[in-house]
Design a protein around this motif. Structure first.
Motif, mmCIF file in Angstrom:
data_model
loop_
_atom_site.group_PDB
_atom_site.id
_atom_site.type_symbol
_atom_site.label_atom_id
_atom_site.label_comp_id
_atom_site.label_asym_id
_atom_site.label_seq_id
_atom_site.Cartn_x
_atom_site.Cartn_y
_atom_site.Cartn_z
ATOM 1 N N GLY A 19 0.794 -1.225 0.000
ATOM 2 C CA GLY A 19 0.000 0.000 0.000
ATOM 3 C C GLY A 19 0.823 1.270 0.000
ATOM 4 O O GLY A 19 0.417 2.298 0.569
ATOM 5 N N VAL A 20 2.002 1.229 -0.654
ATOM 6 C CA VAL A 20 2.835 2.429 -0.766
ATOM 7 C C VAL A 20 3.204 2.607 -2.241
ATOM 8 O O VAL A 20 2.811 1.803 -3.093
ATOM 9 N N THR A 21 3.955 3.664 -2.509
ATOM 10 C CA THR A 21 4.393 3.893 -3.883
ATOM 11 C C THR A 21 5.790 3.310 -4.079
ATOM 12 O O THR A 21 6.523 3.064 -3.111
ATOM 13 N N VAL A 22 6.161 3.099 -5.337
ATOM 14 C CA VAL A 22 7.524 2.650 -5.650
ATOM 15 C C VAL A 22 8.532 3.682 -5.140
ATOM 16 O O VAL A 22 9.604 3.332 -4.629
ATOM 17 N N ARG A 23 8.175 4.957 -5.264
ATOM 18 C CA ARG A 23 9.076 6.015 -4.779
ATOM 19 C C ARG A 23 9.301 5.882 -3.275
ATOM 20 O O ARG A 23 10.420 6.078 -2.798
ATOM 21 N N ALA A 24 8.253 5.517 -2.519
ATOM 22 C CA ALA A 24 8.399 5.341 -1.073
ATOM 23 C C ALA A 24 9.333 4.177 -0.764
ATOM 24 O O ALA A 24 10.158 4.263 0.159
ATOM 25 N N VAL A 25 9.204 3.085 -1.524
ATOM 26 C CA VAL A 25 10.097 1.940 -1.300
ATOM 27 C C VAL A 25 11.544 2.372 -1.490
ATOM 28 O O VAL A 25 12.424 2.054 -0.670
ATOM 29 N N ARG A 26 11.808 3.105 -2.551
ATOM 30 C CA ARG A 26 13.175 3.549 -2.819
ATOM 31 C C ARG A 26 13.662 4.511 -1.724
ATOM 32 O O ARG A 26 14.840 4.510 -1.361
ATOM 33 N N HIS A 27 12.748 5.333 -1.209
ATOM 34 C CA HIS A 27 13.105 6.261 -0.142
ATOM 35 C C HIS A 27 13.491 5.489 1.134
ATOM 36 O O HIS A 27 14.479 5.824 1.798
ATOM 37 N N TYR A 28 12.731 4.408 1.418
ATOM 38 C CA TYR A 28 13.051 3.600 2.597
ATOM 39 C C TYR A 28 14.377 2.872 2.414
ATOM 40 O O TYR A 28 15.127 2.670 3.383
#
Length: 299
Positions: free
Chosen positions: A12-21
């Motif tokens: 339930g997140v964006t690909v951009r959020a995954v990369r940020h994490y």
């Protein structure tokens, strides 16, 4: 195995959020396969959901890693601390909302709520809006200068507004400020104001009218502000001085000039460097000006 897009969708997140994490070191970055793609397992999906849950609960990302690795008691204590900080933030934002609401109401800029209530009361009593605006600007200065004294001053002001005679003074003042400097009615109204002030000081406790105990320089600053906002007040103060009263922000009893009751009423002058402070002497040559326009004095 999951691609980064599939992982993001399941959590339930964006690909951009995954990369940020990944960049923050919260979510380990897996090795790429032989085609150059990252592949994630179910454990990565669970970890990402935990990160998202903590972030959405308001936990700063700087503390997420600590909580992910904490034991049961440590985790509960850390969450309690986060909860306390969130409550403080909520209270702070609520105060901001209250200030925004006061700003939207018109008088809340730089004014405490009790002063806003005082101004609203003036309007409800029918006090001239120019007086209300001058009061508002003066209270902005006072509240910034002596914020701790505002409740004390406001208590006295509320008591004055419960006094019909004091409200009557405001209403006469409003009538006077509609008159031009050469209107004969202005002098009559100045006399009514002076009589009202004299009656109030005689019947009430000491300091009932003169209740603003701040330094003279600050009073002059407030007077200058009021005279800029309500120019007719300058002429009215001159007339009141001749009737034994002086000041705008701080009303005081004074001795009227010796010639005040003469047939020819001398004009008084304001000191250029002290707004609202009148000279006791008439303007030099004023009597000669009157004589020059008096046919009976012609030579």
């Amino acid at each position: 195995m999951l691609t980064i897009g599939e992982l993001a969708s399941y959590a339930g997140v964006t690909v951009r959020a995954v990369r940020h994490y990944h960049a923050k070191g919260l979510l380990p970055e897996p090795e790429r396969d032989r085609h150059g793609y990252r592949r994630y397992d179910a454990a990565a999906a669970v970890e990402l959901i935990r990160i998202r849950t903590l972030a959405e609960a308001g936990v700063p990302l700087a503390r997420v890693r600590e909580l992910l690795r904490a034991g049961g008691e440590e985790f509960a204590a850390a969450l309690a601390d986060v909860d306390r900080r969130l409550r403080e933030e909520i209270r702070r934002r609520q105060r901001h909302r209250e200030r925004i609401a006061r700003l939207a109401a018109g008088d809340g800029l730089a004014l405490p709520p009790e002063v806003v209530g005082y101004l609203d009361r003036l309007r409800a009593l029918g006090v001239d809006e120019r007086i209300v605006q001058a009061e508002r600007d003066g209270w902005i200065l006072l509240a910034a200068h002596s914020p701790g004294r505002v409740p004390e001053w406001m208590a006295r002001k509320r008591a004055q507004l419960d006094d019909p005679d004091f409200v009557g003074f405001f209403r006469i003042l409003g009538q006077a400020l509609t008159r031009s400097a050469d209107d004969p009615r202005l002098a009559e109204l100045a006399g009514e104001l002076a009589a009202c002030l004299t009656r109030l000081t005689g019947e009430r406790a000491a300091g009932y009218v003169d209740d603003l105990d701040v330094e003279p320089q600050f009073v002059r600053l407030m007077d200058a502000l009021a005279f800029d906002a309500v120019p007719p007040a300058r002429r009215l103060i001159e007339l009141l001085r001749r009737r034994g009263w002086s000041g705008w922000s701080k009303l005081e009893r004074v001795d009227p000039p010796s010639w005040a009751g003469s047939a020819v009423e001398e004009p008084l002058q304001l000191r250029g460097d002290e707004p609202g402070v009148l000279l006791d002497e008439p303007v030099p040559g004023a009597r000669d000006v009157h004589r020059a326009h008096d046919p009976g004095q012609a030579r």
